[in-house]
Design an enzyme around this catalytic site. Structure first.
Site, PDB file in Angstrom:
ATOM      1  N   THR A 177      29.404   0.620   8.648  1.00  0.00           N
ATOM      2  CA  THR A 177      29.240  -0.395   9.687  1.00  0.00           C
ATOM      3  C   THR A 177      28.080  -0.028  10.607  1.00  0.00           C
ATOM      4  O   THR A 177      27.756   1.142  10.741  1.00  0.00           O
ATOM      5  CB  THR A 177      30.565  -0.418  10.491  1.00  0.00           C
ATOM      6  OG1 THR A 177      31.591  -0.836   9.601  1.00  0.00           O
ATOM      7  CG2 THR A 177      30.510  -1.316  11.689  1.00  0.00           C
ATOM      8  N   LEU A 180      40.590  -8.770   7.748  1.00  0.00           N
ATOM      9  CA  LEU A 180      39.725  -8.474   8.881  1.00  0.00           C
ATOM     10  C   LEU A 180      40.021  -7.065   9.359  1.00  0.00           C
ATOM     11  O   LEU A 180      41.187  -6.662   9.433  1.00  0.00           O
ATOM     12  CB  LEU A 180      39.964  -9.452  10.038  1.00  0.00           C
ATOM     13  CG  LEU A 180      39.605 -10.925   9.779  1.00  0.00           C
ATOM     14  CD1 LEU A 180      39.989 -11.772  10.988  1.00  0.00           C
ATOM     15  CD2 LEU A 180      38.126 -11.092   9.470  1.00  0.00           C
TER      16      LEU A 180
END
Ligand code: ASP
Length: 351
Positions: free
Chosen positions: A217, A246
């Site tokens: 990320t 998610l």
């Protein structure tokens, strides 16, 4: 006799007072040398911090070529953000511009270079928050927006909501004029191969699984000349995640948080843990309610709370005085910071 006694009392008092002074000064000299990440008493004009993911980044798996390419991408991202801050632009603009560069790079798990879901597609998540007003925006499960971070910012600035997902988020962002791409834009062979290995359920040793699930990320936190903080995070999630899953990255308070009164935070790691322990918000809360310094708060969450529960990852955090913290409990985390005046550092491994 009486005056002798008075003299003796005065002498004793003097000794005690002198002792106190000594203790005070010696504890000052004994104070630990200034932590390079806990800056000066004077707030720098601006500060910017980035991460490109935490995980099983091992020196033995890294070639010089790859390290140089990753460093170049991180420097380019930091340059983009610094140009904004130097010119007096907002921390929000700096965060968005910095993350664009990382989203465009195939070396990070965000935008182009994102990992694949178990359904063989890329689903991207992002979030954005400004510290001045606690405004926030996020998107989840995006398949066709070139810059999910801009979609998150648009949700914050142009809608009355905080979190939009899937088709609704894509339609909203397209309506705001954000760049739409074909989902194939996000394909990279390396990430696809990682999915194939995961799907085959190969009995690979744990190390290998970690490499395949390698977090990657990206995130950025910044402090601008006006003293405003902002934070943003963008990701493809985790390899072989169930489609429509998610993680923490689009969840305000888990993956991202910003408050001028305390700090700005962007996280990376095993999202389920970061959600359950409200990691980004916990750093803020420890500073707000328990008077912790930025470093104490960030270290406690990453090295105590998460480690105790088995949650892997790290975070970058920046307080309103320009102090920086970048703790992680994995073998490595791509990270870097810069401060006005030329101080700049990029690191992959040990803290
Ligand atoms: N936190 C992200 C997620 O769980 C993954 C990562 O940071 O690498 O979706």
């Amino acid at each position: 006799m009486r005056s002798l006694l008075q003299l003796a009392i005065l002498f004793c008092l003097g000794v005690v007072l002198y002792g106190c002074q000594e203790t005070g000064s010696s504890s000052l000299t004994a104070a630990p040398a200034q932590d390079p990440y806990s800056g000066s008493a004077e707030r720098p004009e601006y500060v910017l911090v980035i991460h490109g993911g935490a995980g099983t980044i091992l020196k033995e798996n890294m070639t010089d070529e790859r390290a140089a390419a990753i460093t170049a991408a991180m420097n380019a991202a930091m340059d983009a953000g610094e140009a904004v801050l130097k010119a007096g632009g907002s921390s929000a603009d700096a965060v968005e511009k910095t993350i664009w560069v990382l989203e465009d790079s195939p070396y990070f798990n965000s935008g182009r270079g994102a990992v694949f879901t178990n359904a063989g597609i890329n689903e991207l998540d992002a979030s954005f928050m400004t510290g001045e007003d606690q405004m926030a925006g996020a998107v989840g499960g995006i398949t066709n927006l070139k810059h999910p971070i801009s979609a998150a910012r648009a949700v914050m600035e142009k809608s009355e909501h905080v979190l939009l997902t899937g088709k609704g988020a894509e339609e909203f962002a397209a309506g705001q004029g954000l760049e739409v791409v074909d989902p194939s834009y996000f394909f990279t062979q390396e990430r696809y191969d990682a999915l194939q290995r995961a799907l085959k359920g190969e009995k690979v040793e744990q190390e290998k699984i970690d490499v395949d699930k390698k977090h990657g990320t990206v995130g950025c936190v910044a402090l601008d000349k006006n003293g405003n903080l902002a934070a943003g995070t963008s990701t493809g999630g985790m390899t072989n995640k169930r489609f429509n899953r998610l993680g923490d990255s689009p969840i305000i308070g888990a993956g991202t948080y910003a408050n001028n009164a305390t700090c700005a935070v962007s996280c990376t790691g095993w999202g389920e843990f970061f959600i359950r322990y409200a990691v980004a918000y916990d750093v803020h809360a420890r500073m707000a309610y328990a008077d912790a310094t930025l470093k104490e708060a960030a270290d406690a969450v990453i090295h105590n709370t998460l480690v105790e529960k088995g949650g892997t990852g790290g975070l970058i955090a920046l307080d309103a005085q320009g102090n920086v913290a970048m703790p992680f409990n994995t073998p490595g985390m791509y990270r870097g910071y810069l401060k006005a005046g030329g101080e700049r550092e990029i690191k992959f491994y040990e803290e």
